[in-house]
Design a protein around this motif. Structure first.
Motif, short mmCIF file in Angstrom:
data_model
loop_
_atom_site.label_atom_id
_atom_site.label_comp_id
_atom_site.label_asym_id
_atom_site.label_seq_id
_atom_site.Cartn_x
_atom_site.Cartn_y
_atom_site.Cartn_z
N LEU A 8 0.67 -1.82 0.23
CA LEU A 8 -0.18 -0.34 -0.12
C LEU A 8 0.77 0.99 0.17
O LEU A 8 2.57 1.43 0.82
CB LEU A 8 -0.51 0.30 1.10
N ILE A 9 0.43 2.40 -0.80
CA ILE A 9 1.19 3.20 -0.71
C ILE A 9 0.55 4.54 -1.00
O ILE A 9 -0.66 4.85 -1.72
CB ILE A 9 1.75 3.73 -2.52
N PRO A 10 0.02 5.11 1.02
CA PRO A 10 -0.43 6.03 0.92
C PRO A 10 -0.02 7.21 0.85
O PRO A 10 1.44 7.61 0.86
CB PRO A 10 -0.46 5.67 2.30
N SER A 11 -0.98 8.36 0.38
CA SER A 11 -0.50 9.60 0.58
C SER A 11 -1.42 10.49 1.19
O SER A 11 -2.68 10.18 1.28
CB SER A 11 -1.03 9.59 -1.46
N ALA A 12 -0.89 11.40 1.21
CA ALA A 12 -1.20 13.12 2.18
C ALA A 12 -1.17 14.30 1.71
O ALA A 12 0.48 13.72 2.00
CB ALA A 12 -1.37 11.94 3.50
N SER A 13 -1.84 14.99 1.99
CA SER A 13 -1.05 16.82 1.70
C SER A 13 -0.55 16.64 3.07
O SER A 13 -1.33 16.68 4.04
CB SER A 13 -1.90 17.31 1.67
N THR A 14 0.30 17.76 2.92
CA THR A 14 0.73 19.00 4.24
C THR A 14 0.15 20.17 4.20
O THR A 14 0.52 20.60 3.33
CB THR A 14 2.53 18.77 5.17
N GLU A 15 -0.68 20.32 4.79
CA GLU A 15 -1.35 20.71 4.56
C GLU A 15 -2.21 22.32 5.68
O GLU A 15 -1.79 22.01 7.21
CB GLU A 15 -3.01 21.16 3.39
N ALA A 16 -2.16 23.05 5.35
CA ALA A 16 -2.42 24.19 6.44
C ALA A 16 -3.72 24.49 6.68
O ALA A 16 -3.94 24.48 5.98
CB ALA A 16 -1.68 25.67 6.91
N THR A 17 -4.58 24.50 8.28
CA THR A 17 -6.40 24.65 8.00
C THR A 17 -6.28 25.06 9.22
O THR A 17 -7.41 25.36 9.87
CB THR A 17 -6.77 22.99 7.85
N GLY A 18 -5.58 26.46 9.59
CA GLY A 18 -5.58 26.86 11.12
C GLY A 18 -5.35 26.95 12.12
O GLY A 18 -3.74 25.94 11.44
N PRO A 19 -5.29 27.70 12.59
CA PRO A 19 -4.69 27.88 14.36
C PRO A 19 -4.35 26.62 15.23
O PRO A 19 -3.03 26.48 15.49
CB PRO A 19 -4.14 28.49 14.89
N ALA A 20 -5.13 25.57 14.82
CA ALA A 20 -4.71 24.69 16.45
C ALA A 20 -5.38 23.52 15.91
O ALA A 20 -4.73 22.20 16.31
CB ALA A 20 -6.83 25.10 16.40
N ILE A 21 -5.14 23.67 14.22
CA ILE A 21 -4.48 21.67 13.91
C ILE A 21 -3.35 21.80 13.37
O ILE A 21 -2.23 22.80 12.75
CB ILE A 21 -6.37 21.41 12.92
#
Length: 115
Positions: free
Chosen positions: A59-72
C-alpha cells in the motif's frame, strides 16, 4: 499550547471510544498480536522475509501537508493516512505499507502560512 494538548488528548480518547478494535484493547495504540507491516520500520531482510512468507501487496498512502488554521498541525493527514494504511494492511493480512507520500493536490491553501 496547553489547550491544544487537551484538544489532542480529547480527540484521541474519542477515537478510541469510537473504534471497537481500539476500545477492546483499552488505551493501547498498537494492534494486538500483529505482524509489523510498516516498511519504514523494517530492515531490508525483514521485508525480504515478509515477501517470502506471503506479503504480495504494498500500500502506498498519499496525504498532503496542508494548513487548516491555528489549532491543527500541518501533518495531520500524514498521521491519519499512516494509521489507516497500517490497519488496512493488518486486515488484508498479505500487505505491507510504504512510507506516506507527503504530497497530494490541494486547493485554497494560500490563506494559511506553512503551506
Amino acid at each position: 499550547m496547553k489547550l491544544s494538548l487537551v484538544r489532542v488528548a480529547f480527540a484521541l480518547s474519542s477515537l478510541t471510544a469510537a473504534s471497537p478494535t481500539l476500545a477492546a484493547q483499552g488505551n493501547s495504540a498498537t494492534l494486538p498480536h500483529t505482524v509489523p507491516v510498516m516498511m519504514e520500520r523494517l530492515t531490508t531482510a525483514e521485508i525480504r522475509d515478509a515477501i517470502h512468507t506471503g506479503k504480495t501487496i504494498v500500500l502506498i498512502p498519499s496525504a498532503s501537508t496542508e494548513a487548516t488554521g491555528p489549532a491543527i498541525a500541518l501533518g495531520k493527514h500524514l498521521v491519519r493516512a499512516q494509521y489507516i494504511a497500517e490497519h488496512i494492511a493488518q486486515e488484508l493480512g498479505n500487505a505491507l505499507v510504504a512510507p506516506v507520500m507527503p504530497f497530494a493536490p490541494t486547493t485554497d491553501e494560500s490563506r494559511f502560512p506553512g503551506r
